[in-house]
Design a protein around this motif. Structure first.
Motif, short mmCIF file in Angstrom:
data_model
loop_
_atom_site.label_atom_id
_atom_site.label_comp_id
_atom_site.label_asym_id
_atom_site.label_seq_id
_atom_site.Cartn_x
_atom_site.Cartn_y
_atom_site.Cartn_z
N UNK A 63 78.09 9.64 -28.77
CA UNK A 63 79.50 9.96 -28.51
C UNK A 63 79.61 11.31 -27.82
N UNK A 64 78.87 12.29 -28.30
CA UNK A 64 78.92 13.62 -27.71
C UNK A 64 78.40 13.60 -26.27
N UNK A 65 77.28 12.92 -26.04
CA UNK A 65 76.73 12.82 -24.69
C UNK A 65 77.73 12.16 -23.75
N UNK A 66 78.33 11.06 -24.18
CA UNK A 66 79.29 10.33 -23.35
C UNK A 66 80.44 11.24 -22.93
N UNK A 67 81.03 11.94 -23.89
CA UNK A 67 82.18 12.78 -23.59
C UNK A 67 81.78 13.99 -22.75
N UNK A 68 80.60 14.55 -22.99
CA UNK A 68 80.10 15.64 -22.14
C UNK A 68 79.99 15.20 -20.69
N UNK A 69 79.40 14.04 -20.48
CA UNK A 69 79.22 13.54 -19.11
C UNK A 69 80.55 13.29 -18.41
N UNK A 70 81.52 12.81 -19.16
CA UNK A 70 82.83 12.53 -18.56
C UNK A 70 83.62 13.79 -18.23
N UNK A 71 83.45 14.84 -19.03
CA UNK A 71 84.39 15.95 -18.92
C UNK A 71 83.81 17.27 -18.41
N UNK A 72 82.48 17.42 -18.37
CA UNK A 72 81.91 18.73 -18.05
C UNK A 72 81.12 18.69 -16.75
N UNK A 73 81.65 19.26 -15.67
CA UNK A 73 80.95 19.23 -14.38
C UNK A 73 79.60 19.95 -14.43
N UNK A 74 79.49 20.98 -15.25
CA UNK A 74 78.22 21.71 -15.37
C UNK A 74 77.15 20.82 -15.99
N UNK A 75 77.54 19.99 -16.94
CA UNK A 75 76.60 19.05 -17.55
C UNK A 75 76.20 17.99 -16.53
N UNK A 76 77.17 17.43 -15.82
CA UNK A 76 76.85 16.39 -14.81
C UNK A 76 75.91 16.93 -13.74
N UNK A 77 76.04 18.22 -13.40
CA UNK A 77 75.21 18.81 -12.35
C UNK A 77 73.73 18.85 -12.72
N UNK A 78 73.41 18.76 -14.00
CA UNK A 78 72.02 18.77 -14.45
C UNK A 78 71.32 17.46 -14.09
N UNK A 79 72.10 16.40 -13.95
CA UNK A 79 71.55 15.07 -13.66
C UNK A 79 71.68 14.77 -12.17
N UNK A 86 74.53 5.66 -14.01
CA UNK A 86 73.83 4.74 -14.92
C UNK A 86 74.12 5.07 -16.37
N UNK A 87 74.11 6.36 -16.71
CA UNK A 87 74.39 6.77 -18.09
C UNK A 87 75.80 6.37 -18.51
N UNK A 88 76.78 6.67 -17.67
CA UNK A 88 78.16 6.33 -18.02
C UNK A 88 78.34 4.82 -18.12
N UNK A 172 64.22 12.94 -21.19
CA UNK A 172 64.86 14.09 -21.84
C UNK A 172 64.15 15.40 -21.48
N UNK A 173 62.83 15.37 -21.39
CA UNK A 173 62.08 16.58 -21.05
C UNK A 173 62.40 17.10 -19.67
N UNK A 174 62.62 16.20 -18.72
CA UNK A 174 62.99 16.60 -17.36
C UNK A 174 64.37 17.27 -17.37
N UNK A 175 65.29 16.70 -18.12
CA UNK A 175 66.63 17.29 -18.24
C UNK A 175 66.52 18.68 -18.85
N UNK A 176 65.72 18.83 -19.89
CA UNK A 176 65.55 20.14 -20.54
C UNK A 176 65.01 21.16 -19.55
N UNK A 177 64.05 20.75 -18.72
CA UNK A 177 63.49 21.70 -17.74
C UNK A 177 64.53 22.07 -16.67
N UNK A 178 65.38 21.13 -16.30
CA UNK A 178 66.44 21.45 -15.33
C UNK A 178 67.41 22.46 -15.91
N UNK A 179 67.75 22.30 -17.17
CA UNK A 179 68.64 23.27 -17.81
C UNK A 179 68.00 24.65 -17.82
N UNK A 180 66.71 24.70 -18.11
CA UNK A 180 66.01 25.98 -18.17
C UNK A 180 65.98 26.67 -16.81
#
Length: 194
Positions: A63-79, A86-88, A172-180
């Motif tokens: 639920x948290x991931x879904x709402x983050x993807x829908x509402x946070x441009x900074x989160x979407x930019x990581x992907x 695909x996630x949505x 998930x590890x690739x996403x974590x490295x992008x955030x870093x």
């Protein structure tokens, strides 16, 4: 209206709805929702609505991931753009497909046996909210952001959020490295951002 002592008084007849908190009450308890940016507080509210609409007993990490993807441009930019789509698309199917099996269970990957849970939250989601705030504090901020929560979610092995990522081919590890590597001060603990 009620007549009392010759004056008109208005009774408050609105239903009392207890506010859910993301962490257990303790001696130094501060409601987690008071430690979030307005944007992340909105994510929590959206996740709560989504859980109710889907017939789930608790807010979980999906639920948290879904709402983050829908509402946070900074989160979407990581992907990558196609990953977000695909996630949505996958997450939208939760209430009509794969998520039905989740309605009968509790997301408890890594939960500590015997420790009381947080009403309305899966143990993993409640812990993720606390850890997102802890990340912000380590960075010298006093409010958690969506990217803090995403960093914690992708590191929660065995969580529903990580399961969703894997099911659509996002590591998930690739996403974590992008955030870093964002250079925004949002540091992910772990493998050094390769």
């Amino acid at each position: 209206m009620t007549r009392a002592g010759g004056t008109d008084e208005v009774e408050d007849v609105r239903p009392r709805i207890p506010r859910q908190s993301a962490v257990d009450h303790g001696p130094n308890h501060v409601e987690i929702e008071g430690r979030l940016t307005d944007e992340l507080a909105s994510v929590v509210a959206g996740a709560r609505r989504r859980a109710l609409r889907d017939g789930d007993r608790q807010i979980d990490t999906a639920h948290l991931l879904h709402t983050l993807l829908e509402s946070d441009p900074e989160v979407r930019a990581v992907f990558d753009g196609p990953q977000v789509a695909r996630l949505l698309g996958y997450l939208v199917q939760r209430s009509i497909g794969y998520g039905l099996r989740w309605q009968i269970g509790i997301e408890d990957a890594g939960a500590v046996p015997g420790v009381p849970g947080t009403p309305g939250w899966s143990p993993v989601a409640a812990r993720a909210m606390t850890q997102a705030y802890d990340r912000a504090v380590r960075r010298g901020e006093w409010l958690a952001h969506g990217i803090d929560l995403l960093a914690v979610l992708v590191g929660a092995a065995g969580s529903r959020a990580v399961e969703v990522l894997g099911n659509v081919g996002v590591e998930a590890g690739v996403v974590a490295r992008r955030i870093a590597r964002t250079g925004e001060g949002y540091v992910v603990d772990g493998d050094g951002g390769r």
